[in-house]
Write an enzyme that holds these catalytic residues in place. Structure first.
Site, PDB file in Angstrom:
ATOM      1  N   GLU A   1      72.887  56.288 -64.455  1.00  0.00           N
ATOM      2  CA  GLU A   1      71.627  55.365 -64.291  1.00  0.00           C
ATOM      3  C   GLU A   1      70.480  55.941 -65.104  1.00  0.00           C
ATOM      4  OE1 GLU A   1      70.650  53.209 -60.730  1.00  0.00           O
ATOM      5  OE2 GLU A   1      69.396  51.570 -61.954  1.00  0.00           O
TER       6      GLU A   1
ATOM      7  N   GLY B   1      65.399  60.637 -56.403  1.00  0.00           N
ATOM      8  CA  GLY B   1      65.596  60.873 -55.211  1.00  0.00           C
ATOM      9  C   GLY B   1      67.185  60.877 -54.708  1.00  0.00           C
ATOM     10  N   ALA B   2      67.919  60.093 -55.149  1.00  0.00           N
ATOM     11  CA  ALA B   2      68.916  59.577 -55.205  1.00  0.00           C
ATOM     12  C   ALA B   2      69.768  58.847 -55.874  1.00  0.00           C
ATOM     13  CB  ALA B   2      69.342  59.392 -53.668  1.00  0.00           C
ATOM     14  N   MET B   3      70.918  58.613 -55.923  1.00  0.00           N
ATOM     15  CA  MET B   3      71.575  57.590 -56.821  1.00  0.00           C
ATOM     16  C   MET B   3      72.955  57.219 -56.083  1.00  0.00           C
ATOM     17  SD  MET B   3      71.910  56.148 -59.701  1.00  0.00           S
ATOM     18  CE  MET B   3      73.074  54.898 -59.922  1.00  0.00           C
ATOM     19  N   GLU B   4      72.999  55.796 -56.402  1.00  0.00           N
ATOM     20  CA  GLU B   4      73.821  54.936 -55.242  1.00  0.00           C
ATOM     21  C   GLU B   4      75.468  54.831 -55.980  1.00  0.00           C
ATOM     22  OE1 GLU B   4      71.306  53.518 -57.040  1.00  0.00           O
ATOM     23  OE2 GLU B   4      71.630  51.646 -57.813  1.00  0.00           O
TER      24      GLU B   4
ATOM     25  N   HIS C   1      68.640  53.433 -48.023  1.00  0.00           N
ATOM     26  CA  HIS C   1      68.317  52.393 -49.495  1.00  0.00           C
ATOM     27  C   HIS C   1      69.732  52.618 -50.177  1.00  0.00           C
ATOM     28  CE1 HIS C   1      65.860  51.444 -53.037  1.00  0.00           C
ATOM     29  NE2 HIS C   1      66.795  52.098 -53.442  1.00  0.00           N
ATOM     30  N   GLU C   2      70.222  54.020 -50.429  1.00  0.00           N
ATOM     31  CA  GLU C   2      71.556  54.137 -51.255  1.00  0.00           C
ATOM     32  C   GLU C   2      72.619  53.289 -50.646  1.00  0.00           C
ATOM     33  OE1 GLU C   2      70.428  55.090 -53.944  1.00  0.00           O
ATOM     34  OE2 GLU C   2      68.954  56.005 -53.311  1.00  0.00           O
TER      35      GLU C   2
ATOM     36  N   HIS D   1      72.463  49.524 -51.452  1.00  0.00           N
ATOM     37  CA  HIS D   1      72.756  49.122 -52.704  1.00  0.00           C
ATOM     38  C   HIS D   1      74.193  48.930 -52.832  1.00  0.00           C
ATOM     39  CE1 HIS D   1      69.676  49.727 -55.471  1.00  0.00           C
ATOM     40  NE2 HIS D   1      69.275  50.896 -55.077  1.00  0.00           N
TER      41      HIS D   1
ATOM     42  N   GLU E   1      66.803  46.608 -57.153  1.00  0.00           N
ATOM     43  CA  GLU E   1      65.622  47.557 -56.686  1.00  0.00           C
ATOM     44  C   GLU E   1      64.845  47.232 -55.696  1.00  0.00           C
ATOM     45  OE1 GLU E   1      66.428  50.520 -56.496  1.00  0.00           O
ATOM     46  OE2 GLU E   1      67.708  50.786 -58.351  1.00  0.00           O
TER      47      GLU E   1
HETATM   48  N1  B3K Z   1      68.817  53.612 -58.867  1.00  0.00           N
HETATM   49  C1  B3K Z   1      68.470  55.118 -58.840  1.00  0.00           C
HETATM   50  C2  B3K Z   1      67.627  55.038 -59.599  1.00  0.00           C
HETATM   51  C3  B3K Z   1      68.065  55.706 -60.993  1.00  0.00           C
HETATM   52  C4  B3K Z   1      66.810  56.134 -61.734  1.00  0.00           C
HETATM   53  C5  B3K Z   1      67.185  56.336 -63.441  1.00  0.00           C
HETATM   54  N2  B3K Z   1      66.132  57.068 -64.072  1.00  0.00           N
HETATM   55  C6  B3K Z   1      67.966  55.531 -57.401  1.00  0.00           C
HETATM   56  C7  B3K Z   1      67.706  54.212 -56.543  1.00  0.00           C
HETATM   57  O1  B3K Z   1      66.983  53.427 -56.879  1.00  0.00           O
HETATM   58  O2  B3K Z   1      68.375  54.028 -55.497  1.00  0.00           O
HETATM   59 ZN    ZN Z   2      67.410  52.072 -55.512  1.00  0.00          ZN
END
Ligand code: B3K
Ligand code: ZN
Length: 869
Positions: free
Chosen positions: A121, A261-264, A297-298, A301, A320
């Site tokens: 992403e 921070g993290a990615m879902e 949060h993740e 998602h 988001e």
């Molecule tokens: N969806 C990702 C963020 C991606 C950022 C890309 N530059 C994390 C989050 O909002 O949960």
């Molecule tokens: Zn998010």
């Protein structure tokens, strides 16, 4: 500047894709410099176009086959691959090569400390293979990962593991299948040697889910809190939103090199290790709470983002804003609602309002984007969440949940828009959100000014509200918004009055929709004190001419904690402002007795939650105060914040000291009551440390601390009050933790925010510390980010040395990691907030960046916006 200027994309130009891809079969033969990727896709024409333009960046094409035949009717472009004269339906096979080890941008497939991982992403999948890299193309994925057995025992991807085996004596493979159609931004692959923490969760309907958290070898004792948080998230989403997990396995991998921070990613979250690893020796209470929030949060998602995704990136707030709202509710249901709300509101009033007033100002649903990564902003996330919260306030929990249900009934398994979400809320509730929709298209921060008028003869109390949003760089014309305005009236005894309008009772939430509107309350026997914008019911600035007495009254009598806190903040704001005036006129900083007494009353009130008391006693940050001015006098504001802190400390010395000593705890535990006590005790320490006589209290706390929260509190106190013991504490900490970058981040952040004269030289020296690396985003954010954002005095030094340093770092990161550079540049974009001399010095640095011939799109977009302003 770049040879051909990067082009913006507009929301209004959206067109559905020429083709859809229904399933993808991927094979990765992993090698550091030479990873071979094979992608076999089932493609179907969606328009009358027989040409397919695939996105691709920085990849080496090896072969193209259509329906098993070599295909040569294609053109390689700078940004992709154009295939022509295609049949209506076909199987596309693309083979290409990529080089993970040279990928320092940490987007696509890269190496983090020897482990392969991905970040797709927003548009990273195009760095892996040629593809329709857009969120409205949803496919099922089967992924085969091949790598060396010894170096990479764990081979992971989305979905369920369906096969594993050996390729030869050295290499092995695993095949993963994800049954849920998803856009490619949710694809993930990880290969490495990890320790694994395992657990299990059984969903409400009986599905058994394996939970696995992968951490670097030796870190297993730091993964427990993440696991507890994950289980709590799964349970909470079932209870509050009725949403269950939908695969048999949920994996989280913690990596040290990560841009955010993290990615879902579906079934395989990749996390910055900062938001996974914690034990009492290495992590503060704030870290623990951050882990809970980000894990939540993740996880959330999975429904809001993955099951229903975004049609295009302009709709980012659809997933988001909503998911931030959900994670805030999760933290509030599990911990203190008031403290969570206060901290979220601080973010809006500080950095989000600042973004709204900056050259990067944009609506929560942007209209125009050059680099999508630049729009993962406080506006899209945090203001986006406030917009969802306002709908929740207008509809109430019951109707809001009905709206959520309708949203999933309509859009599960598809890519949707913000408009779809609002429609679902409207249709499920019967509440008209026509005007409310403007929150999605209008940028900037509205100011709501209130005038009150009490009429003794008619026993009516009238509140006249006016709203005005200043023009922003992206949008000159502003319209009236639908603002839910939550109000309560108190009589002189502190009793709440029932609100009556037009002969009948009304609720607390007024629908304020016009430019100017008067609400007349009836049967009000004496002039009341209003408590307004309760719970921060809308992301606006409130102007009302409160007397000190009214604010002190609300600090005592307001029924809810948030309103008490807010009254205290307004009281402080009045005196920060008046003292800034005083300092600019060479007068002394003072605080009246009434203000001191109001805060004394709070600290002595044993009915209040200690965590809440700590929030009431926390002064607004420099950045929040800066937002109150068009041009901010940096040194005066710093002097005032320091001076006010010192006055409160000296006046309340006895109470602060007694409170400090009453709150000691033998053992460390992470629960709300223990965290709350530490929060207040350490807040007292910050005040006490401003007086020399308490220096030994600070060093003593450092010596005896049995947890990182107390250790860091002592160091923060020594750092911000520039105590003589500061260096000693810093050295001892570094001796203990130099081997651990994550723990050293706290030390780097203190170096960055060190208010003393030589802070910049120290920051430069820290860049040679063994634990520092410019290629690690966490280190950069800790040391350099804190210097730029948390050290106003030194960063804005009149010599321009801080700006020059920022410029140098940005020019270097522009090449290695533009995303990190682009986050770091934000304070420079706001140059108009400073005096002419400082403005000129900042502009020099922005111009130097603009003149670079390889300026990345990320920086190009921001630098040009700032300079065009
Ligand atoms: N969806 C990702 C963020 C991606 C950022 C890309 N530059 C994390 C989050 O909002 O949960
Ligand atoms: Zn998010």
């Amino acid at each position: 500047m770049t040879e051909s200027a990067p082009k913006a994309k507009y929301r209004s130009d959206y067109q559905s894709p020429s083709h859809f891809i229904s399933d993808v079969n991927l094979t990765f033969d992993l090698h550091e410099r030479d990873t071979h990727v094979t992608a076999i896709s089932t493609v179907k024409q969606n328009t009358d176009s027989t040409t397919l333009l695939l996105d691709g960046e920085g990849i080496e094409l090896v072969a193209v086959h259509i329906d098993g035949q070599v295909w040569s009717d294609y053109k390689q472009l700078k940004s992709g691959l154009e295939l022509s004269n295609l049949p209506a339906e076909f199987e596309l096979k693309i083979e290409n090569k990529i080089s993970p080890i040279t990928n320092s941008a940490l987007e696509g497939l890269y190496l983090s400390d020897g482990a392969y991982c991905t970040q797709c992403e927003a548009e990273g999948f195009r760095r892996i293979t040629y593809f329709l890299d857009r969120p409205d193309v949803l496919a099922t994925y089967t992924t085969k990962v091949i790598a060396d057995k010894v170096a990479f025992p764990h081979l992971l991807s989305n979905g369920n593991k369906v096969e594993e085996g050996e390729v030869d004596t050295q290499r092995h493979y695993v095949i993963w299948q994800d049954p849920h159609p998803k856009p490619c931004y949710l694809f993930a692959l990880v290969a490495g040697d990890f320790d694994v923490l395992r657990d299990q969760y059984t969903t409400r309907s009986g599905r058994k889910v394996a939970l696995e958290i992968f951490v670097d070898k030796g870190n297993l004792d730091r993964a427990n809190h993440a696991m507890v948080s994950l289980i709590n998230s799964m349970k909470w989403d079932e209870e509050r939103f009725g949403l269950e997990y939908d695969l048999d396995i949920y994996m989280i991998v913690a990596v040290d090199f990560f841009n955010m921070g993290a990615m879902e990613n579906k079934g395989l979250n990749v996390f910055n290790s900062k938001f996974v690893l914690a034990n009492e020796k290495t992590a503060t209470d704030t870290d623990y709470l951050g882990i809970e929030a980000v894990i939540g949060h993740e996880y959330f998602h999975n429904w809001t983002g993955n099951r229903v995704t975004c049609r295009d990136w302009f709709q980012l707030s659809l997933k988001e804003g909503l998911t931030v709202f959900r994670d805030q509710e999760f933290s509030s249901d599990l911990g203190s609602r008031a403290v969570n709300r206060i901290n979220n509101v601080r973010i809006i009033r500080g950095p989000q309002f600042a973004e709204d007033a900056s050259p990067m100002s944009h609506p929560i649903r942007p209209e125009k984007v050059i680099e999508m990564n630049n729009f993962y902003t406080l506006t899209v996330y945090e203001k986006g969440s406030e917009v969802i919260r306002m709908m929740h306030t207008l509809l109430g929990e019951g109707k809001f949940q009905a709206g959520m249900k309708l949203y999933f009934d309509r859009h599960d398994g598809t890519a949707a828009t913000c408009e779809d979400f609002v429609c679902a809320m409207e249709d499920a509730s019967g509440i008209d959100l026509t005007q409310f929709r403007r929150w999605y298209s209008q940028s900037g921060t509205p100011t709501v000014s209130v005038k009150a008028n009490y009429d003794e003869n008619t026993k009516t109390y009238a509140l006249t509200l006016t709203q005005r949003t200043k023009p922003t760089q992206d949008q000159q014309e502003k319209q009236a918004l639908h603002i839910p305005f939550d109000v309560e009236l108190y009589d002189s005894e502190g009793n709440v009055l029932e609100l009556q309008c037009n002969g009948g009772a009304v609720g607390n939430v007024l629908s304020f929709t016009q430019q100017e509107q008067t609400f007349v309350f009836e049967n009000v026997d004496t002039e009341p004190t209003p408590s307004m914008l309760r719970e921060f019911s809308a992301p606006v600035k409130l102007e009302f001419d409160y007397s000190d007495e009214q604010l002190a009254f609300l600090m005592i009598h307001a029924r809810n904690e948030f309103a008490k806190w807010d009254a205290g903040q307004m009281l402080l704001a009045k005196y920060v402002k008046s003292n800034v005036e005083a300092v600019l006129n060479q007068q002394a900083i003072t605080l009246p007795e009434l203000v001191i007494d109001a805060f004394r009353g709070v600290i002595l009130n044993d009915q209040l939650d200690p965590a809440f008391i700590a929030e009431v006693l926390s002064l607004p940050s420099f950045n929040e105060v800066a937002g109150w001015y068009d041009i901010v006098s940096v040194d005066a504001v710093c002097d005032v914040l320091k001076g006010v802190k010192h006055i409160i400390a000296t006046e309340l010395k006895d109470e602060l000291s007694a409170t400090y000593h009453s709150l000691g705890q033998q053992d460390y535990s992470v629960n709300h009551s223990a965290i709350a006590k530490r929060a207040l005790r350490n807040l007292c320490l910050q005040y006490l440390a401003t007086m020399e006589e308490y220096a030994s209290l600070v060093s003593n706390q450092f010596d005896v601390a049995n947890n990182m929260t107390d250790t860091i509190a002592a160091m923060v106190a020594a750092n911000s009050s520039s105590l003589p013991i500061r260096q000693n504490l810093m050295d001892r900490y570094s001796d203990d933790w130099s081997h651990d970058g994550l723990v050293m981040d706290k030390w780097f952040a203190l170096q960055g925010s060190n208010p003393s004269d030589n802070a910049l030289e120290n920051v430069k020296a820290c860049m040679s510390h063994t634990a520092f690396s410019l290629s690690n985003p966490n280190r950069v954010r800790s040391l350099i980010g804190s210097f730029l954002n948390m050290n106003p005095r030194r960063f804005h030094d009149k010599s321009g040395s801080g700006y020059q340093f920022a410029g140098e770092i940005l020019r270097s990161l522009n090449e290695s990691n533009p995303q990190v550079a682009s986050r770091l540049i934000d304070p420079l974009l706001k140059f108009k907030k400073y005096d002419a001399k400082r403005q000129a010095l900042i502009i020099v640095e922005l111009e130097k960046l603009k003149a670079m011939d390889n300026l990345a799109n990320d920086l190009y977009e921001k630098v040009t916006k700032a300079l065009d302003a």
